[in-house]
Design an enzyme around this catalytic site. Sequence first.
Site, PDB file in Angstrom:
ATOM      1  N   ARG A 273       0.836  -1.199   0.000  1.00 19.59           N
ATOM      2  CA  ARG A 273       0.000   0.000   0.000  1.00 19.59           C
ATOM      3  C   ARG A 273       0.876   1.257   0.000  1.00 19.59           C
ATOM      4  NH1 ARG A 273      -1.761   1.700   4.444  1.00 19.59           N
ATOM      5  NH2 ARG A 273      -2.404  -0.329   5.256  1.00 19.59           N
TER       6      ARG A 273
ATOM      7  N   TYR B  68     -14.988  18.871 -15.736  1.00 21.30           N
ATOM      8  CA  TYR B  68     -15.410  17.477 -15.578  1.00 21.30           C
ATOM      9  C   TYR B  68     -16.281  17.369 -14.327  1.00 21.30           C
ATOM     10  CZ  TYR B  68     -15.132  12.622 -14.214  1.00 21.30           C
ATOM     11  OH  TYR B  68     -15.458  11.364 -13.807  1.00 21.30           O
TER      12      TYR B  68
ATOM     13  N   ASP C 136      -6.421  20.011 -14.107  1.00 20.24           N
ATOM     14  CA  ASP C 136      -6.830  18.727 -14.674  1.00 20.24           C
ATOM     15  C   ASP C 136      -6.399  18.743 -16.133  1.00 20.24           C
ATOM     16  OD1 ASP C 136      -8.098  16.564 -15.853  1.00 20.24           O
ATOM     17  OD2 ASP C 136      -9.871  16.704 -14.572  1.00 20.24           O
TER      18      ASP C 136
ATOM     19  N   LYS D  12      -7.601   7.717 -19.761  1.00 20.03           N
ATOM     20  CA  LYS D  12      -7.812   8.278 -21.081  1.00 20.03           C
ATOM     21  C   LYS D  12      -6.557   8.053 -21.943  1.00 20.03           C
ATOM     22  CE  LYS D  12     -11.550   9.372 -19.031  1.00 20.03           C
ATOM     23  NZ  LYS D  12     -11.765  10.623 -18.328  1.00 20.03           N
TER      24      LYS D  12
HETATM   25  C1  PLP Z   1     -12.376  10.894 -16.979  1.00 15.86           C
HETATM   26  C2  PLP Z   1     -11.951  12.174 -16.380  1.00 15.86           C
HETATM   27  C3  PLP Z   1     -11.703  12.273 -15.009  1.00 15.86           C
HETATM   28  C4  PLP Z   1     -11.943  11.130 -14.056  1.00 15.86           C
HETATM   29  O1  PLP Z   1     -11.100  10.065 -14.320  1.00 15.86           O
HETATM   30  P1  PLP Z   1     -11.437   8.535 -13.928  1.00 15.86           P
HETATM   31  O2  PLP Z   1     -10.212   7.834 -14.339  1.00 15.86           O
HETATM   32  O3  PLP Z   1     -12.677   8.176 -14.707  1.00 15.86           O
HETATM   33  O4  PLP Z   1     -11.698   8.507 -12.465  1.00 15.86           O
HETATM   34  C5  PLP Z   1     -11.257  13.488 -14.538  1.00 15.86           C
HETATM   35  N1  PLP Z   1     -11.089  14.556 -15.344  1.00 15.86           N
HETATM   36  C6  PLP Z   1     -11.332  14.489 -16.663  1.00 15.86           C
HETATM   37  C7  PLP Z   1     -11.118  15.696 -17.512  1.00 15.86           C
HETATM   38  C8  PLP Z   1     -11.784  13.293 -17.217  1.00 15.86           C
HETATM   39  O5  PLP Z   1     -12.047  13.252 -18.520  1.00 15.86           O
END
Ligand code: PLP
Length: 380
Positions: free
Chosen positions: A46, A103, A173, A198
């Site tokens: 962990r 998001y 982000d 992504k």
């Molecule tokens: C998908 C996404 C997230 C969240 O990510 P997860 O891996 O689904 O938890 C956060 N910010 C953006 C811009 C996203 O497209």
Amino acid sequence: MREATRIIRSTLTPVVAGEPIHHGPVFAAPFHTPGDPASDAYTYARSHNPTWTALESALAELESGKGYRARALVYGSGLAAIAAVFGAVLRPGDVAVLPSDCYFGGRALLEQHFVPMGIQLKLAPTAGDAQAALLEGAKLLWLESPSNPKMDVCDIARLSKLAHEAGTLVGVDNTTPTPLGQSPLALGADFSMSSDTKLISGHGDLLAGHVAVREDAIDATGAKLYDKLLQGRTMSGAILGPMEAWLVLRSIATLPLRLERSCANALELARFLSTRAEVLEVMYPGLESHPAHALAARQMQAFGPVLSFVLKDKATADRFLAKAALITDATSFGAMHTTAERRKRWGHDDVPDGLVRLSAGCEAVEDLVDDIGQALESSV
Ligand SMILES: *Cc1c(COP(=O)(O)O)cnc(C)c1O
């Protein structure tokens, strides 16, 4: 060394004769720890795992820039990475400034989890750097550029400077462009966060996330941002499994290629959609017609694989998605295959009923153009 070379080489193991040239996933809960564990590199999984170490060093390579070194921490999802930053920074009484159009998951996390614990949330749109007006007394400024799904752009360097003058930490982000397409730490932000679900993993088959900081970055109390994040991850247990960590690491070697191809496809599709009478609006920062194109061209190295466009109404968008044979109707983005969805179906975003968010994959773009053309014709 050029960037693509550096990134591809960063996924290899150090040269040791007779050892594999690639890292493999290391499956472990405890590690051998006879006696005093203080000098052991690994004790319990962990806290640390050799597969994370390899992945975090490749991610740090992606996030480092001219004159600074980054350190990265991996998490079990993008949202876990957002939660890690919020958790490391925000305490009762603090103010967080978020984009009203970011998001939705990050917004929901603050509204439903942090606000009840005494954090104050202020919201303003991404476009026009509107968040700048809310900085006084704020602890954290959270940015998302391009914003998801409307593809608005803010000036990260300008907002970071204003925030730092106000004593505010800045997180970005950076999921949509990836650190290869845009470098938040180089632009002055304190935290560069990405959902590696992504483009970074790039195959649409796992969840992961990471946060990067400059290795020597500290907060107002003198605490290292990296140490705070690391402590938070170990205590919350929001960790990434070794199999996923290894798959992400494996994908990083192809990221430069995949990003280049999917961004080129996205631009071509955005241009094609702009010529079509069925399409009311196309939102993509790479288009000269985007209101913040000049800013995007200055602050991004690539415009990303995601674009949005608006069709007449819900029924038209649904028909388009049903008729498009080469576009998979699915959420998320950044995979090898082109996907799209009518964003309003989730009810999270303030967007037109007919808005379609499309993630360009790495297919032959001529096939995508033909398919989108026929789907538009048969959807009106
Ligand atoms: C998908 C996404 C997230 C969240 O990510 P997860 O891996 O689904 O938890 C956060 N910010 C953006 C811009 C996203 O497209």
